[in-house]
Every structure is written in structure tokens, then in C-alpha cells.
Design a protein around this motif. Sequence first.
Motif, PDB file in Angstrom:
ATOM      1  N   ASP A  21       0.826  -1.208   0.000  1.00 19.23           N
ATOM      2  CA  ASP A  21       0.000   0.000   0.000  1.00 19.23           C
ATOM      3  C   ASP A  21       0.859   1.256   0.000  1.00 19.23           C
ATOM      4  OD1 ASP A  21      -2.511  -1.369   0.068  1.00 19.23           O
ATOM      5  OD2 ASP A  21      -2.100  -1.857   2.157  1.00 19.23           O
ATOM      6  N   GLY A  22       0.651   2.098  -1.006  1.00 17.92           N
ATOM      7  CA  GLY A  22       1.436   3.316  -1.157  1.00 17.92           C
ATOM      8  C   GLY A  22       2.721   3.083  -1.934  1.00 17.92           C
ATOM      9  N   THR A  23       3.072   1.829  -2.171  1.00 15.16           N
ATOM     10  CA  THR A  23       4.297   1.487  -2.901  1.00 15.16           C
ATOM     11  C   THR A  23       3.918   0.856  -4.244  1.00 15.16           C
ATOM     12  OG1 THR A  23       5.463   1.185  -0.813  1.00 15.16           O
ATOM     13  CG2 THR A  23       6.473   0.222  -2.761  1.00 15.16           C
ATOM     14  N   LEU A  24       3.345  -0.337  -4.222  1.00 17.82           N
ATOM     15  CA  LEU A  24       2.837  -0.939  -5.458  1.00 17.82           C
ATOM     16  C   LEU A  24       1.441  -0.431  -5.794  1.00 17.82           C
ATOM     17  CD1 LEU A  24       3.933  -4.689  -5.310  1.00 17.82           C
ATOM     18  CD2 LEU A  24       4.858  -2.859  -6.721  1.00 17.82           C
ATOM     19  N   VAL A  25       0.649  -0.136  -4.758  1.00 11.60           N
ATOM     20  CA  VAL A  25      -0.700   0.398  -4.945  1.00 11.60           C
ATOM     21  C   VAL A  25      -0.654   1.874  -4.539  1.00 11.60           C
ATOM     22  CG1 VAL A  25      -3.133   0.250  -4.306  1.00 11.60           C
ATOM     23  CG2 VAL A  25      -1.746  -1.828  -4.364  1.00 11.60           C
ATOM     24  N   PRO A  26      -0.537   2.793  -5.520  1.00 15.16           N
ATOM     25  CA  PRO A  26      -0.508   4.206  -5.168  1.00 15.16           C
ATOM     26  C   PRO A  26      -1.816   4.617  -4.502  1.00 15.16           C
ATOM     27  CG  PRO A  26      -0.058   3.867  -7.522  1.00 15.16           C
ATOM     28  CD  PRO A  26      -0.475   2.558  -6.950  1.00 15.16           C
ATOM     29  N   ALA A  45      -9.154  -9.391  -3.430  1.00 16.06           N
ATOM     30  CA  ALA A  45      -9.013  -9.201  -4.875  1.00 16.06           C
ATOM     31  C   ALA A  45     -10.052  -8.245  -5.450  1.00 16.06           C
ATOM     32  CB  ALA A  45      -9.074 -10.551  -5.581  1.00 16.06           C
ATOM     33  N   SER A  46     -11.163  -8.025  -4.747  1.00 14.96           N
ATOM     34  CA  SER A  46     -12.208  -7.136  -5.254  1.00 14.96           C
ATOM     35  C   SER A  46     -11.915  -5.652  -4.979  1.00 14.96           C
ATOM     36  CB  SER A  46     -13.559  -7.513  -4.626  1.00 14.96           C
ATOM     37  OG  SER A  46     -13.508  -7.304  -3.220  1.00 14.96           O
ATOM     38  N   ASN A  47     -10.818  -5.341  -4.291  1.00 15.17           N
ATOM     39  CA  ASN A  47     -10.464  -3.957  -3.990  1.00 15.17           C
ATOM     40  C   ASN A  47     -10.215  -3.207  -5.304  1.00 15.17           C
ATOM     41  OD1 ASN A  47      -9.175  -1.535  -3.324  1.00 15.17           O
ATOM     42  ND2 ASN A  47      -7.879  -2.450  -1.766  1.00 15.17           N
ATOM     43  N   PRO A  48     -11.017  -2.190  -5.625  1.00 12.72           N
ATOM     44  CA  PRO A  48     -10.838  -1.481  -6.900  1.00 12.72           C
ATOM     45  C   PRO A  48      -9.503  -0.731  -6.994  1.00 12.72           C
ATOM     46  CG  PRO A  48     -12.477  -0.369  -5.544  1.00 12.72           C
ATOM     47  CD  PRO A  48     -12.131  -1.652  -4.848  1.00 12.72           C
ATOM     48  N   GLN A  49      -8.859  -0.442  -5.866  1.00 16.82           N
ATOM     49  CA  GLN A  49      -7.576   0.261  -5.877  1.00 16.82           C
ATOM     50  C   GLN A  49      -6.480  -0.589  -6.525  1.00 16.82           C
ATOM     51  OE1 GLN A  49      -7.707   3.420  -4.975  1.00 16.82           O
ATOM     52  NE2 GLN A  49      -9.825   3.096  -4.338  1.00 16.82           N
ATOM     53  N   LEU A  50      -6.661  -1.898  -6.555  1.00 16.13           N
ATOM     54  CA  LEU A  50      -5.641  -2.777  -7.118  1.00 16.13           C
ATOM     55  C   LEU A  50      -5.431  -2.537  -8.609  1.00 16.13           C
ATOM     56  CD1 LEU A  50      -6.385  -6.117  -5.244  1.00 16.13           C
ATOM     57  CD2 LEU A  50      -4.785  -4.290  -4.640  1.00 16.13           C
ATOM     58  N   SER A  51      -6.398  -1.921  -9.273  1.00 16.81           N
ATOM     59  CA  SER A  51      -6.239  -1.606 -10.699  1.00 16.81           C
ATOM     60  C   SER A  51      -5.152  -0.555 -10.912  1.00 16.81           C
ATOM     61  CB  SER A  51      -7.560  -1.112 -11.288  1.00 16.81           C
ATOM     62  OG  SER A  51      -7.918   0.134 -10.710  1.00 16.81           O
ATOM     63  N   ARG A  52      -4.692   0.088  -9.849  1.00 15.06           N
ATOM     64  CA  ARG A  52      -3.636   1.093  -9.939  1.00 15.06           C
ATOM     65  C   ARG A  52      -2.230   0.485  -9.995  1.00 15.06           C
ATOM     66  NH1 ARG A  52      -5.799   5.579  -5.577  1.00 15.06           N
ATOM     67  NH2 ARG A  52      -7.645   6.168  -6.776  1.00 15.06           N
ATOM     68  N   ILE A  53      -2.122  -0.808  -9.788  1.00 16.02           N
ATOM     69  CA  ILE A  53      -0.809  -1.455  -9.845  1.00 16.02           C
ATOM     70  C   ILE A  53      -0.312  -1.435 -11.283  1.00 16.02           C
ATOM     71  CG2 ILE A  53       0.440  -3.638  -9.575  1.00 16.02           C
ATOM     72  CD1 ILE A  53      -1.348  -4.250  -7.192  1.00 16.02           C
ATOM     73  N   ASP A  54       0.894  -0.956 -11.479  1.00 16.91           N
ATOM     74  CA  ASP A  54       1.521  -0.886 -12.794  1.00 16.91           C
ATOM     75  C   ASP A  54       2.033  -2.278 -13.171  1.00 16.91           C
ATOM     76  OD1 ASP A  54       3.332  -0.557 -14.934  1.00 16.91           O
ATOM     77  OD2 ASP A  54       3.948   1.427 -14.233  1.00 16.91           O
ATOM     78  N   ALA A  55       1.477  -2.859 -14.226  1.00 17.63           N
ATOM     79  CA  ALA A  55       1.879  -4.208 -14.652  1.00 17.63           C
ATOM     80  C   ALA A  55       3.359  -4.265 -15.024  1.00 17.63           C
ATOM     81  CB  ALA A  55       1.022  -4.664 -15.826  1.00 17.63           C
ATOM     82  N   GLY A  56       3.962  -3.145 -15.366  1.00 20.65           N
ATOM     83  CA  GLY A  56       5.375  -3.109 -15.705  1.00 20.65           C
ATOM     84  C   GLY A  56       6.300  -3.242 -14.508  1.00 20.65           C
TER      85      GLY A  56
END
Length: 175
Positions: A21-26, A45-56
Motif C-alpha cells: 500500500d502506497g508502494t505498489l498500490v498508489p 481481490a475485489s479492492n478497486p484500488q488494485l487496478s492502480r498497480i503498474d503491470a510493468g
Amino acid sequence: MTEGPGGASAAARPLLFLDVDGTLVPCRGARLPTTEEGWAAWQHASNPQLSRIDAGHGPRLLALPCALMWATAWMDDANTVIAPLPGLPELPVAALPEAPQEYPAGVLNWKTAALVRVAEGRPFVWVDDSITELDRAWVSANHPGPALLHRVDAMAGLAAADFAVIGDWLRDHLD
């Protein structure tokens, strides 16, 4: 023993303790939960914030000359919920005390002493959004090896500049 990036064996490579949190998930204005029930829903897994993780970030992290390890309140859930999103394999999880519900200013981070114990004198990088000068001073006084405590901007999460600093430090501290 398997050779890692840069020719260093996996056992000799520095550790990289990775927060979520705050590192991988801004955070970007998201309000973190304050109750146990809220955290249970957040770490799902249903946390919508997880879509902020950069796949790169997965390939960038795996290319670093280090041994990756989770250092997060997500604990084992980091492997089942977080790791697949940027394409990370299952990683070891640092043994941490239970995360506090509130984190008062001016006290040692709840992870600091545990991460020094886990490192057992090995060089390490700790990437987190809640590192303070108090944590840096404590690690400097209590860890016999080199350590980089790298604070990430929680609103932005890991960025290219962070990877550059971490990569340079790791390359400078390979055996």
C-alpha cells in the motif's frame, strides 16, 4: 546454487523488502481503512484500488539484482492477491508483528526491527511509503550491513526514479 542477475548467487544477493500500500498500490487520495473489517475488505481481490498497480513493475522488480521479499501487512495475501497483477512469482514473506490499527508519528515503524532481524546482517533495501529518519537512524545503529531505506511517495507509488535509485544502490552493493 543458482546464479542471479549480475552473476551473484541468490543467497549472496541483497534483499529487497517490498511494501504494497502506497508502494505498489498508489494511494492517490484513497482512504486506507481504519478498522479490522475495513482492512479485511481492502486486502481482497475485489479492492478497486488494485487496478492502480503498474503491470510493468513486475518485470522491473525481477530484473533487479536482489532477492525480493514481501514486507507488508498483506502478509501471505500479497502472493495470492497482489503478485499476479504485475506478474511476480510467489515471494517469501517477511515475518512481521501484527500491523497496528493506528500508526502514531514519532515512533519507530512497526516493521523496522523485524526487517533487520530477517536480514541477518545481509545488505538490504526496504521500499515503503512510511519510512522516517527515525527508522534510518535505528537501522544504521542496529544493522551491521549496508541498508537503503527508500521512501516512496504514497500518492504516486513506485516510479522510474525510484527504480533508478534502488538499482544503482543494489549494483553498488553486490558481492
